[in-house]
Design an enzyme around this catalytic site. Structure first.
Site, PDB file in Angstrom:
ATOM      1  CG  ASP A   1      -3.377  13.486  69.473  1.00 31.83           C
ATOM      2  OD1 ASP A   1      -2.885  14.520  69.005  1.00 31.83           O
ATOM      3  OD2 ASP A   1      -2.882  12.351  69.307  1.00 31.83           O
TER       4      ASP A   1
ATOM      5  CD  GLU B   1     -23.645  13.613  82.545  1.00 31.90           C
ATOM      6  OE1 GLU B   1     -23.134  13.495  83.679  1.00 31.90           O
ATOM      7  OE2 GLU B   1     -23.815  12.656  81.765  1.00 31.90           O
TER       8      GLU B   1
HETATM    9  C1  NOJ Z   1      -1.094  15.176  66.900  1.00 33.07           C
HETATM   10  C2  NOJ Z   1      -0.267  15.845  67.945  1.00 33.07           C
HETATM   11  O1  NOJ Z   1      -0.520  17.234  67.901  1.00 33.07           O
HETATM   12  C3  NOJ Z   1       1.167  15.479  67.642  1.00 33.07           C
HETATM   13  O2  NOJ Z   1       2.063  16.237  68.404  1.00 33.07           O
HETATM   14  C4  NOJ Z   1       1.343  14.003  67.869  1.00 33.07           C
HETATM   15  O3  NOJ Z   1       2.638  13.609  67.490  1.00 33.07           O
HETATM   16  C5  NOJ Z   1       0.344  13.199  67.047  1.00 33.07           C
HETATM   17  N1  NOJ Z   1      -0.978  13.752  67.081  1.00 33.07           N
HETATM   18  C6  NOJ Z   1       0.254  11.783  67.534  1.00 33.07           C
HETATM   19  O4  NOJ Z   1      -0.351  11.744  68.794  1.00 33.07           O
END
Ligand code: NOJ
Length: 535
Positions: A203, A260
């Protein structure tokens, strides 16, 4: 399925399961790991090789799992670690890999690290986060804004300092310049790899490291109060809060750990400039692939699609996990309805692009419900849940609930998603929009998607071998490889395209028709249609 000399993800097809809305086995109204386990039959039938599951760690849920309070456990609403183990075991038996979503840019404010950072400003956890004294006017230390509205800083009265958060105040950003944070994440990765995860979707991978001096971002256009949080965010050039050069180093370290375990690292990279986005993948020593977000928000403007795909392909032919839809933006079928275009035509447009994605080198992903041709669901207004909409009712249109409505399995109550009350209540889908309804109809879209996935698997020449990308006019493009030629005509008129010399077979057309037709010389490609030629 894939060539054993290549990493397993070469030629693979991924599937995104938005766990909250996939399948609920307990009647809680929230999807769970067992729900994915119990639908592996379907995923195997569709032919996908890997399932990316949105976060299922313990979380207070302010951002539906993207505010993690413990990275090495399962939230009870989604199941248990034993459920994860069962899922991996059963998926492995079916040759399906599990990709875990991890959230390194920020934690929940209820994570023990943040609680300790607040409780003891002189303790070791303080520096896990980004704290600063107020600016000269007593306000936030710089002009950074949150993706979700307001400043990217919240004041903590006990210590008299602000902490940084690029998302909600409940999502404090980690300080990736502290080596202890990097060590923590290496342990987290190993924890899930040891349990059988085959990779991570990362993310906000472009956001982790911040400018050491926390300089102001240049403002690139005027801002006024009538603008949405997203418009305000886009009014700055994010020179200092996003995509810092040092960011790539994080993933170099992760790359050695992933190696790994023969695991894939796919980063969510929000840098719109392809040359910056591709830095994370081009050396092959950091991320393996990236989600190029532009393809999940772009509307139907053929020339823009041609430009986006050709420019990315020019820089990397294997480093993009192409996806049309995800849990953050309206589904492609919703975005592709314009100027009197109906859903069926938007589905045709969407399938045409997905057909092209199958001829690109990265691992394309199908979002849950995409193979059904779903548009966004219609959410009960009293159930609006995404913080973007719930906290800014005036900007409800920017909320992400519509693309997150429950997966329609069949025509029973709640479309077979849950026997309880779904966490996100929405209008029922028609029988023809459900998995059961489409499985019973040989003409339904889901069979076309399955055929397409099978065609990719059976035709390695589509995604292996040197690829040249050619823009044809402004609204069509082709990917030419030694033994394949994929041509997408995104324009609204049929086009005549020169095939490379030699004899070809039209192996797959996004418009259907009988497969396996000989072809040579020129080809007539219908409007908004992709043809895959092989030899
Ligand atoms: C991207 C994620 O896909 C989204 O759903 C989220 O709100 C933001 N990052 C923050 O983590």
């Amino acid at each position: 399925m894939t060539d054993s000399a290549q990493p397993w993800w070469t030629g693979a097809v991924g599937y995104q399961a938005y766990i909250r809305s996939f399948a609920d086995t307990t009647g809680s109204g929230v999807g769970d790991l067992r729900g994915i386990h119990d639908h592996l039959d379907h995923l195997e039938w569709l032919g996908v090789d890997a399932v990316w599951i949105n976060p299922f760690n313990p979380s207070p849920g302010h951002d539906h799992g993207y505010d993690v309070s413990n990275y090495v456990d399962v939230d009870p609403q989604h199941g248990t670690l034993a459920d994860f183990d069962d899922l991996v075991a059963e998926a492995t038996r079916r040759d399906i890999r599990i990709i875990v979503d991890t959230v390194p840019n920020h934690t929940s404010n209820e994570h023990a690290w943040f609680e300790a950072a607040v409780a003891d400003p002189t303790g070791p956890f303080r520096d896990y986060y980004i704290w600063r004294d107020p600016g000269p006017d007593g306000g936030p230390p710089n002009n950074w804004v949150s993706h979700f509205g307001g400043p990217a800083w919240t004041f903590e009265p006990e210590s008299g300092q602000y902490y940084c958060h690029l998302f909600l105040p409940e999502q404090p950003d980690l300080n990736w310049r502290n080596p202890a944070v990097a060590d923590e994440f290496e342990s987290i990765l190993r924890f899930w790899f040891e349990r059988g995860a085959s990779g991570f979707r990362i993310d906000v991978a472009h956001g982790c490291v911040k400018d050491p001096e926390l300089r102001d971002n240049p403002q690139i256009r005027p801002i006024d109060e009538s603008m949405s949080p997203r418009a305000i965010f886009d009014s700055y050039d994010h020179l200092h809060d996003l995509d810092q050069d040092d960011n790539v180093h994080i993933f170099r370290r992760w790359n050695t750990v992933a190696a790994e375990y023969d695991a894939v690292l796919i980063g969510e990279i929000g840098a719109d400039r392809v040359e910056r986005a591709s830095r994370y993948v081009t050396n092959g020593d950091a991320l393996h692939q990236l989600f190029f977000l532009r393809s999940t928000w772009a509307e139907w403007v053929p020339s823009d699609w041609v430009e986006a795909i050709t420019s990315m392909q020019t820089i990397t032919t294997t480093g993009v996990s192409w996806a049309l839809s995800c849990h953050d933006r309206p589904r492609a079928v919703t975005r592709f309805v314009n100027d009197g275009v109906d859903t069926a035509r938007a589905q045709k447009r969407s399938f045409s692009l997905t057909t092209l994605f199958m001829a690109l080198g990265g691992m394309p992903f199908l979002y849950q419900g995409e193979a059904l041709g779903l548009s966004d669901g219609i959410v009960d207004p009293s159930s609006i849940s995404d913080p973007l909409a719930a906290r800014h009712p005036e900007w409800a249109d920017e909320g992400r609930d519509g693309c997150r409505t429950p997966m329609p399995w069949d025509g029973s109550a709640n479309n077979g998603f849950s026997t309880g009350t779904p966490w996100l209540r929405s209008e029922p889908r028609t029988g023809a929009e459900t998995v059961a309804g489409q499985l019973a109809d040989p003409e339904a879209l889901i069979h076309r998607y399955r055929d397409l996935v099978a065609f990719r698997h059976g035709s390695p020449q589509l995604w292996s071998g040197e690829a040249a990308t050619v823009a044809i006019g402004g609204e069509a493009l082709a990917i030419e490889r030694p033994n394949s030629f994929a041509v997408s005509n995104l324009g609204s008129e049929a086009a005549t395209v020169d095939l490379p010399d030699g004899d070809w077979i039209l192996g797959f057309s996004s418009c259907g028709g009988s497969a396996i037709q000989p072809a040579s010389g020129t080809a007539r490609v219908g409007a908004e249609t992709t043809h895959l030629y092989i030899r």
